[in-house]
Enzyme design. Structure first.
Site, PDB file in Angstrom:
ATOM      1  N   LYS A   2       0.832  -1.193   0.000  1.00  0.00           N
ATOM      2  CA  LYS A   2       0.000   0.000   0.000  1.00  0.00           C
ATOM      3  C   LYS A   2       0.874   1.254   0.000  1.00  0.00           C
ATOM      4  O   LYS A   2       1.828   1.359   0.766  1.00  0.00           O
ATOM      5  CB  LYS A   2      -0.923   0.011   1.221  1.00  0.00           C
ATOM      6  CG  LYS A   2      -1.989  -1.070   1.203  1.00  0.00           C
ATOM      7  CD  LYS A   2      -2.979  -0.876   0.069  1.00  0.00           C
ATOM      8  CE  LYS A   2      -4.069  -1.933   0.103  1.00  0.00           C
ATOM      9  NZ  LYS A   2      -5.077  -1.753  -0.976  1.00  0.00           N
ATOM     10  N   ASP A  47      -0.024  -0.380  -4.606  1.00  0.00           N
ATOM     11  CA  ASP A  47      -1.444  -0.043  -4.734  1.00  0.00           C
ATOM     12  C   ASP A  47      -1.682   1.312  -4.089  1.00  0.00           C
ATOM     13  O   ASP A  47      -1.537   1.471  -2.882  1.00  0.00           O
ATOM     14  CB  ASP A  47      -2.298  -1.109  -4.048  1.00  0.00           C
ATOM     15  CG  ASP A  47      -3.792  -0.839  -4.156  1.00  0.00           C
ATOM     16  OD1 ASP A  47      -4.176   0.104  -4.884  1.00  0.00           O
ATOM     17  OD2 ASP A  47      -4.563  -1.568  -3.519  1.00  0.00           O
ATOM     18  N   GLU A  74      -1.092  -0.459  -9.050  1.00  0.00           N
ATOM     19  CA  GLU A  74      -2.544  -0.585  -9.034  1.00  0.00           C
ATOM     20  C   GLU A  74      -3.203   0.762  -8.742  1.00  0.00           C
ATOM     21  O   GLU A  74      -2.881   1.410  -7.745  1.00  0.00           O
ATOM     22  CB  GLU A  74      -2.940  -1.618  -7.979  1.00  0.00           C
ATOM     23  CG  GLU A  74      -4.424  -1.904  -7.883  1.00  0.00           C
ATOM     24  CD  GLU A  74      -4.713  -3.013  -6.893  1.00  0.00           C
ATOM     25  OE1 GLU A  74      -5.777  -2.948  -6.245  1.00  0.00           O
ATOM     26  OE2 GLU A  74      -3.882  -3.944  -6.757  1.00  0.00           O
ATOM     27  N   ASP A 129      -8.314  -0.993 -10.552  1.00  0.00           N
ATOM     28  CA  ASP A 129      -9.140  -1.646  -9.538  1.00  0.00           C
ATOM     29  C   ASP A 129     -10.430  -0.858  -9.349  1.00  0.00           C
ATOM     30  O   ASP A 129     -11.493  -1.233  -9.849  1.00  0.00           O
ATOM     31  CB  ASP A 129      -8.367  -1.756  -8.223  1.00  0.00           C
ATOM     32  CG  ASP A 129      -9.208  -2.369  -7.093  1.00  0.00           C
ATOM     33  OD1 ASP A 129     -10.314  -2.850  -7.356  1.00  0.00           O
ATOM     34  OD2 ASP A 129      -8.748  -2.363  -5.946  1.00  0.00           O
ATOM     35  N   LYS A 155     -12.719  -8.093  -8.102  1.00  0.00           N
ATOM     36  CA  LYS A 155     -13.184  -8.577  -6.807  1.00  0.00           C
ATOM     37  C   LYS A 155     -14.597  -9.107  -6.983  1.00  0.00           C
ATOM     38  O   LYS A 155     -15.458  -8.432  -7.568  1.00  0.00           O
ATOM     39  CB  LYS A 155     -13.156  -7.463  -5.764  1.00  0.00           C
ATOM     40  CG  LYS A 155     -11.763  -6.937  -5.419  1.00  0.00           C
ATOM     41  CD  LYS A 155     -11.853  -5.836  -4.377  1.00  0.00           C
ATOM     42  CE  LYS A 155     -10.480  -5.450  -3.823  1.00  0.00           C
ATOM     43  NZ  LYS A 155      -9.682  -4.666  -4.778  1.00  0.00           N
TER      44      LYS A 155
END
EC number: 4.2.1.113
Length: 336
Positions: free
Chosen positions: A111, A142, A168, A196, A220
């Site tokens: 992250k 991400d 991401e 995403d 997802k």
């Protein structure tokens, strides 16, 4: 074959258990993960949109939970799914302790762009992950759309030295992703762009592919409406994908594993982000879906009554989630 029509609301409520599970490390600003898990006819299922999402955004998550819990799922093409470690926005000296929770994982997603932190913090964290994994490991970052185009280009130009697998959602919108991808290409920065939020939170999840905004997609199962709908989106997009999760319990992870297992081999782009139960300080099953030798078997764990009771949310939160279920269910019926 179970019917496509959703079960009655009374049946859904009767099967529902509201849990609140602490996280081991603060993740996405969350220190306690709330979820509704269902003891459903086809096996455990989950409804866990984040609390700040409105009912319209939560509706696909409920559609996914009902599909997974009350309908037979597409056939699996594989028995185990390779997964990545997930490293929250921790200090660089905390990275090793995080990676220990993901035994055997040779890919890590880190992250970055956390509010209140600096690019220097991100670089230190990513470097620590690269050093821990060694030159053969894969490192992903991400940003959750947290950078402007200029910030993303500047950050990726420096982070590229860590040999990134991909970045991401470096910026929020499809147009910004296009701009980031073009500009880093002009600079000779070799970092793939993954989308995403521009897929799972978009009215048109295929807009990213049409715009040429990404090299691959993060999908997802819950926010895309379930395994079937996610497979349809992937097929139409024609881009390689990584299946990820939203800090689910094992009931939700099982849904993600089913999606990853059903994907054609040529569309599965490496380790999936389905190892996040390791970030929770508890679970709803005695046989949690956590990484073993870098992968997780494709299976549906049984809910454990003692753990459901141990992690049961407070009465006011149980009522809040039941009311949310009812409102979201009404939306699904009105749309259907």
């Amino acid at each position: 074959m179970t019917p496509a029509r959703p079960p009655a609301l009374d049946e859904i409520i009767a099967a529902a258990h509201v849990v609140a599970i602490p996280t081991r490390t603060r993740f996405r600003g969350i220190s306690v993960r709330e979820a509704v898990v269902f003891d459903a006819p086809e096996g455990a299922s989950e409804f866990s949109p984040f609390v700040e999402y409105d009912d319209a955004e939560a509706a696909p998550w409920l559609a996914a939970a009902l599909d997974f819990g009350w309908r037979e799922q597409p056939a699996a093409r594989r028995e185990r799914i390779e997964v990545n470690a997930t490293v929250p926005a921790v200090r660089a000296d905390e990275v090793e302790a995080i990676l220990v929770r993901f035994p055997g994982c040779t890919t890590a997603k880190v992250k970055v762009a956390e509010r209140g932190q600096s690019l220097a913090d991100d670089i230190a964290r990513v470097r620590a992950v690269r050093e821990a994994l060694g030159p053969e490991g894969r490192v992903r970052v991400d940003a959750n759309g947290g950078w402007s185009v200029d910030e993303a280009v500047a950050a990726l130009a420096q982070l590229a030295a860590c040999d990134l697998d991909y970045a991401e959602q470096p910026s929020a919108s499809v147009g910004e992703l296009v701009a980031v991808r073009e500009r880093i290409g002009e600079l000779g920065v070799e970092v793939r762009i993954a989308a995403d939020e521009s897929v799972r939170k978009a009215e048109d999840p295929l807009a990213v592919a049409r715009a040429g905004a990404a090299d691959l997609l993060i999908v997802k199962a819950q926010p895309l409406g379930g395994v079937r709908r996610a497979l349809s989106i992937v097929e139409q997009a024609g881009l390689p994908v990584v299946v990820s999760s939203a800090l689910d319990t094992s009931a939700g992870i099982a849904m993600g594993l089913q999606l990853a297992a059903a994907l054609p081999t040529d569309l599965l782009a490496g380790a999936c982000g389905l190892g996040t139960v390791a970030l929770l300080d508890g679970d709803v099953t005695a046989s949690p879906l956590v990484p073993e030798c870098g992968s997780i078997p494709v299976r549906r764990p049984a809910l454990d009554a003692a753990l459901l009771e141990h992690h049961r949310a407070s009465p006011d939160r149980v009522e809040w989630w039941r009311e949310r279920l009812a409102r979201t269910y009404a939306l699904l019926r009105s749309d259907g």
